[in-house]
Design an enzyme around this catalytic site. Structure first.
Site, mmCIF file in Angstrom:
data_model
loop_
_atom_site.group_PDB
_atom_site.id
_atom_site.type_symbol
_atom_site.label_atom_id
_atom_site.label_comp_id
_atom_site.label_asym_id
_atom_site.label_seq_id
_atom_site.Cartn_x
_atom_site.Cartn_y
_atom_site.Cartn_z
ATOM 1 N N ASP A 155 0.811 -1.210 0.000
ATOM 2 C CA ASP A 155 0.000 0.000 0.000
ATOM 3 C C ASP A 155 0.849 1.267 0.000
ATOM 4 O OD1 ASP A 155 -2.163 -1.600 -0.010
ATOM 5 O OD2 ASP A 155 -3.059 -0.859 1.830
ATOM 6 N N CYS A 211 1.128 -8.445 5.398
ATOM 7 C CA CYS A 211 0.687 -7.063 5.228
ATOM 8 C C CYS A 211 -0.792 -6.953 4.859
ATOM 9 C CB CYS A 211 1.554 -6.356 4.199
ATOM 10 S SG CYS A 211 3.273 -6.185 4.761
ATOM 11 N N ASP A 212 -1.346 -5.845 5.268
ATOM 12 C CA ASP A 212 -2.687 -5.348 5.008
ATOM 13 C C ASP A 212 -3.680 -6.351 4.420
ATOM 14 O OD1 ASP A 212 -4.841 -3.708 4.813
ATOM 15 O OD2 ASP A 212 -3.838 -2.097 3.786
ATOM 16 N N LYS A 213 -4.082 -6.179 3.152
ATOM 17 C CA LYS A 213 -5.158 -7.006 2.591
ATOM 18 C C LYS A 213 -4.794 -8.468 2.499
ATOM 19 C CE LYS A 213 -3.829 -4.597 0.272
ATOM 20 N NZ LYS A 213 -2.602 -4.027 0.852
ATOM 21 N N GLU A 272 -6.677 4.153 -0.216
ATOM 22 C CA GLU A 272 -6.274 4.686 1.079
ATOM 23 C C GLU A 272 -5.870 6.147 0.931
ATOM 24 O OE1 GLU A 272 -4.718 0.931 3.705
ATOM 25 O OE2 GLU A 272 -3.234 2.264 2.830
ATOM 26 N N SER A 323 -4.957 4.634 5.441
ATOM 27 C CA SER A 323 -3.879 3.761 5.892
ATOM 28 C C SER A 323 -3.922 3.672 7.409
ATOM 29 C CB SER A 323 -2.535 4.340 5.450
ATOM 30 O OG SER A 323 -1.476 3.752 6.166
#
Length: 562
Positions: free
Chosen positions: A78, A119-121, A449, A475
């Site tokens: 991201d 990480c994230d998604k 984001e 974010s």
């Protein structure tokens, strides 16, 4: 075993022939087949080393008597995708990851799985896919990176770098200082060091019982993390070999109790607002009927006891680990009464209550007690009102007290890029509420984001006098009065589309209000003359996504029926 479908019986001779081509021997066909879902990718700092974890897991599974099969998912960074049209692909990648998990595991009828995200998604995508497959599954993340440091010892991280752009643009920082931050903010491999979305999701994996203790806080690329990886690999083989192991099928671990526990820990630690989006999607995959308004009810019961960057720039994930980790947070939360579901089963075999019963806070400056909490209520809040009849999300843990109730005048932008240009050109003044619309799941499409505009606002010294609302998302590194996930979004006719420059907007975090103070007759007139703005979409994948995606208050999940 589930894998008997592809390896037992005379009619499976062709299948076994193909499996022998990969190196299997006669003795392997009586062993459980274990999928290793790895998210190794070179361009993401939290993932470029995960192929090494994959090899460690393979070896540990073989030693424990299983047959390992590694497969990979995609990933989007991201931070690197931020501020340009690459971010349109970030949230949609969650669906590709979930689909890939389901596809590989079900096509080959593997018996159990170990997931290596970071990480994230990627974390929620793997969780969503695992729920569809519903076999024993354990998560072991890559781990967080340590904080960076300036020459004077000041701890810094990715959010420092984004905010530095605004400071440099405003003439408050030299080029040399900017370069120093650029070089030191992300010092090594791992998920970014604050309580951003990756580390928020990895700590929630502990709360949900689908990962080992320390999953969210033990640093990447350390001996302690490697031991955790080995332990997780051995445990998944134990589960795969266990007779009547259905109790450890993923939906029996990640159930209604686990979803509730995740939100409790999220409130206590002031996690990323993205966790709301992801946990709503996860709840749907788990067949848990969880409404977005339930989050406020949980927040009332949970004290906010840990502040981590970006909310408190001096504290990072390693500090939380040293102070007792997520187990210490959960143990302290449980002291307030019947808040956590302590009888929830974890993937390691004990209940959550048994897991945390001996946990202690080792540093009360880092993890506070309930009596000395940062706030008696949780770190996330869902706002409602005519601007957000289906809800909007704010990370209350990241705002100063003076912004908890704020009235301001709107300044509107129809895209993130337009907003960035406007902020950098000093169009945003104290007392404004920046409105960024047509950036929701449908409108973007992909729900970008908004770290760049929020970091610019902070870096330009407007963080305590300007708020921002959007149907997009933020974010985990975002701080300030930033309200995202406004639903209905502009692209589906939400009221956010009708706001005009100069309109008064009111937010009240404590009363959960987000209101446009314009009379009904004027709004009706605007609606009659409304011409929707449309982002041009060239990507075939994003066009499909736009057709099928729900709004943020429904988890931005894809419809399976038209």
């Amino acid at each position: 075993m589930r894998s008997d479908i592809i390896k037992k019986g005379f009619d499976k001779a062709p299948h076994r022939s193909l499996l022998r081509a990969t190196g299997l021997k006669d003795e392997d066909f009586d062993k459980p087949f274990i999928g290793i879902a790895n998210s190794y990718i070179d361009i993401i700092p939290g993932h470029f080393f995960l192929h090494e974890y994959g090899e460690i897991v393979k070896e540990a599974i073989r030693e424990a008597g299983g047959v390992p099969f590694v497969f990979n998912t995609i990933g989007v960074d991201d931070g690197i995708a931020m501020g340009h049209d690459g971010m349109l692909y970030s949230l949609p990648s969650r669906e590709i990851i979930a689909d890939s998990i389901e596809t590989v595991m079900n096509a080959h009828k593997l018996d159990a799985m170990i997931c290596i995200p970071n990480c994230d998604k990627i974390v929620p995508g793997m969780i969503m896919g695992s729920l569809r497959v519903n076999v024993p599954t354990i998560f072991v993340s890559g781990g967080p990176m340590p904080a960076g440091h300036k020459k004077d010892g000041t701890p810094i991280d990715l959010s420092t770098a984004f905010e530095a752009v605004g400071q440099f643009n405003d003439g408050k920082m030299s080029e040399e200082e900017l370069h120093e931050i650029e070089c030191e903010a992300c010092p090594s491999g791992g998920s970014c060091s604050g309580m951003f979305t990756a580390n928020s999701m990895n700590t929630l994996c502990e709360a949900m019982g689908i990962a080992l203790p320390g999953n969210g806080t033990v640093l990447a690329m350390t001996p302690e993390r490697i031991e955790m990886v080995k332990k997780a690999a051995k445990r998944i083989v134990e589960l795969a070999k266990m007779e009547n192991n259905e109790k450890y099928n993923f939906k029996n671990i990640l159930n209604e109790k686990a979803v509730h526990n995740a939100f409790v820990v999220d409130m206590a630690m002031g996690g990323s607002s993205n966790t709301v989006l992801h946990m709503l999607a996860i709840a749907r995959e788990a067949d848990v009927d969880f409404k977005i308004e339930n989050i406020n009810a949980i927040a009332k019961k949970v004290a906010h006891i840990a502040k981590i960057s970006p909310s408190l720039t001096t504290v990072h994930m390693k500090d939380i680990d040293n102070a007792g980790g997520v187990n210490a947070v959960m143990h302290e939360v449980s002291r307030r009464g019947d808040i956590l579901n302590l009888d929830a089963l974890t993937i390691t075999g004990e209940t959550l209550g048994e897991r945390i019963k001996d946990a202690k806070i080792l540093d009360q400056e880092i993890i506070h007690t309930n009596e000395n909490a940062y706030s008696p209520v949780g770190g996330l809040s869902i706002l409602f009102g005519n601007l957000a009849t289906e809800g909007a999300v704010i990370k209350a843990a990241g705002i100063v007290d003076s912004m908890r109730h704020f009235k301001g005048t709107a300044i509107c932008f129809n895209s993130q890029q337009e907003a960035i240009a406007g902020i950098m050109a000093h169009k945003v003044k104290p007392g404004n509420i920046v409105v960024i619309r047509y950036e929701g799941p449908k409108g973007g499409p992909g729900m970008q984001e908004m770290l760049a505009p929020t970091a610019l606002i902070q870096g330009m010294g407007l963080g305590e006098s300007v708020a921002l609302i959007t149907d997009g998302r933020f974010s985990g590194a975002t701080k300030g009065a930033s309200i995202g996930h406004v639903s209905p979004e502009a692209a589906e006719g939400g009221l956010i589309a009708l706001i005009e420059d100069g309109d008064e907007i009111e937010l009240d975090v404590d009363k959960h209000i987000l209101q446009l103070n314009v009379d009904g007759e004027e709004l009706a007139n605007r609606k009659d003359h409304y011409k929707p703005y449309k982002n041009e979409v060239k990507s075939k994948w994003l066009k499909r996504y736009q057709l099928l995606v729900s709004n943020a208050s429904n988890g931005a999940v894809l419809k399976t029926e038209l």
